[in-house]
Design a protein around this motif. Structure first.
Motif, mmCIF file in Angstrom:
data_model
loop_
_atom_site.group_PDB
_atom_site.id
_atom_site.type_symbol
_atom_site.label_atom_id
_atom_site.label_comp_id
_atom_site.label_asym_id
_atom_site.label_seq_id
_atom_site.Cartn_x
_atom_site.Cartn_y
_atom_site.Cartn_z
ATOM 1 N N LYS A 98 0.812 -1.224 0.000
ATOM 2 C CA LYS A 98 0.000 0.000 0.000
ATOM 3 C C LYS A 98 0.841 1.268 0.000
ATOM 4 N N ASN A 99 2.126 1.130 0.009
ATOM 5 C CA ASN A 99 3.044 2.261 0.090
ATOM 6 C C ASN A 99 2.959 3.114 -1.175
ATOM 7 N N GLU A 136 18.661 9.721 3.586
ATOM 8 C CA GLU A 136 19.074 10.546 4.723
ATOM 9 C C GLU A 136 18.078 10.421 5.867
ATOM 10 N N PHE A 137 16.788 10.468 5.540
ATOM 11 C CA PHE A 137 15.770 10.301 6.568
ATOM 12 C C PHE A 137 15.941 8.959 7.274
ATOM 13 N N SER A 183 12.987 21.532 5.182
ATOM 14 C CA SER A 183 12.795 22.420 4.028
ATOM 15 C C SER A 183 13.171 21.704 2.733
ATOM 16 N N ARG A 184 14.286 20.988 2.768
ATOM 17 C CA ARG A 184 14.700 20.243 1.573
ATOM 18 C C ARG A 184 13.675 19.165 1.237
ATOM 19 N N CYS A 185 13.153 18.504 2.242
ATOM 20 C CA CYS A 185 12.156 17.452 2.023
ATOM 21 C C CYS A 185 10.883 18.005 1.401
ATOM 22 N N ALA A 186 10.486 19.180 1.817
ATOM 23 C CA ALA A 186 9.229 19.758 1.330
ATOM 24 C C ALA A 186 9.232 19.963 -0.179
ATOM 25 N N THR A 187 10.402 20.083 -0.778
ATOM 26 C CA THR A 187 10.455 20.263 -2.231
ATOM 27 C C THR A 187 10.376 18.947 -3.002
ATOM 28 N N LEU A 236 3.567 11.411 1.394
ATOM 29 C CA LEU A 236 4.735 10.567 1.130
ATOM 30 C C LEU A 236 5.679 10.532 2.323
ATOM 31 N N LEU A 237 5.818 11.659 3.016
ATOM 32 C CA LEU A 237 6.656 11.657 4.226
ATOM 33 C C LEU A 237 6.055 10.761 5.302
ATOM 34 N N ALA A 238 4.730 10.761 5.402
ATOM 35 C CA ALA A 238 4.073 9.868 6.364
ATOM 36 C C ALA A 238 4.352 8.413 6.003
#
Length: 164
Positions: A36-37, A99-100, A119-123, A129-131
């Motif tokens: 489900k990812n 990195e995460f 901030s870098r992730c938000a782009t 997707l972060l969840a």
């Protein structure tokens, strides 16, 4: 040798019967992470490989997805997982996921407070997707450490079932 029973070196699931209710729930969560990812498979697999190396879990390092080749996941992705900062074969999204995963496994409190990282992730990642990335890293870290600590399945090579 397993620390909680006499299981063959390649028995990856027998130990779960020692706690069937929790084991069944864990299996369901794990299945959802792979079926489900919403992360692109290359992004997911690189993050998983980074966690696997940090856990020093042989079965986790050796795990491959059945659909991987069709999704552009090749052995080079795995071979260079610990070079995620510098290997030119990764996209920026893949690098950020690695990195995460690395920091989630090694310095989660520092990661929480790193505004530059977020901030870098938000782009490159939506909140959704972060969840998915965070919820994927949780069982990888936990189960990899369980398998390594209890010395279960450390001679296995696991192939994940296809998404279909």
């Amino acid at each position: 040798m397993s620390r909680i029973g006499t299981f063959a070196d390649d028995d990856l699931t027998g130990w779960i019967l020692k706690s069937p209710d929790l084991g069944g729930a864990l299996a369901g969560f794990s299945r959802a992470v792979y079926t489900k990812n919403r992360l692109p498979m290359r992004t997911r697999e690189l993050a998983r490989a980074v966690v696997a190396h940090h856990n020093e879990c042989v079965v986790c390092v050796n795990t491959r997805d059945a659909d991987g080749p069709a999704e552009g996941v090749d052995e080079e992705l795995y071979d260079h997982a610990m070079e995620w900062r510098t290997w030119p074969g990764y996209s920026e999204q893949e690098r950020l996921a690695a990195e995460f995963a690395h920091r989630f496994a090694t310095e989660h409190k520092v990661l929480r407070d790193d505004e530059d990282f977020w901030s870098r992730c938000a782009t490159h990642f939506s909140d959704e997707l972060l969840a998915d990335l965070a919820m994927s890293c949780a069982p990888w870290i936990g189960m990899g450490r369980v398998l390594r600590t209890l010395d279960i399945g450390q001679s296995c090579k696991l192939t994940l079932p296809s998404r279909a």
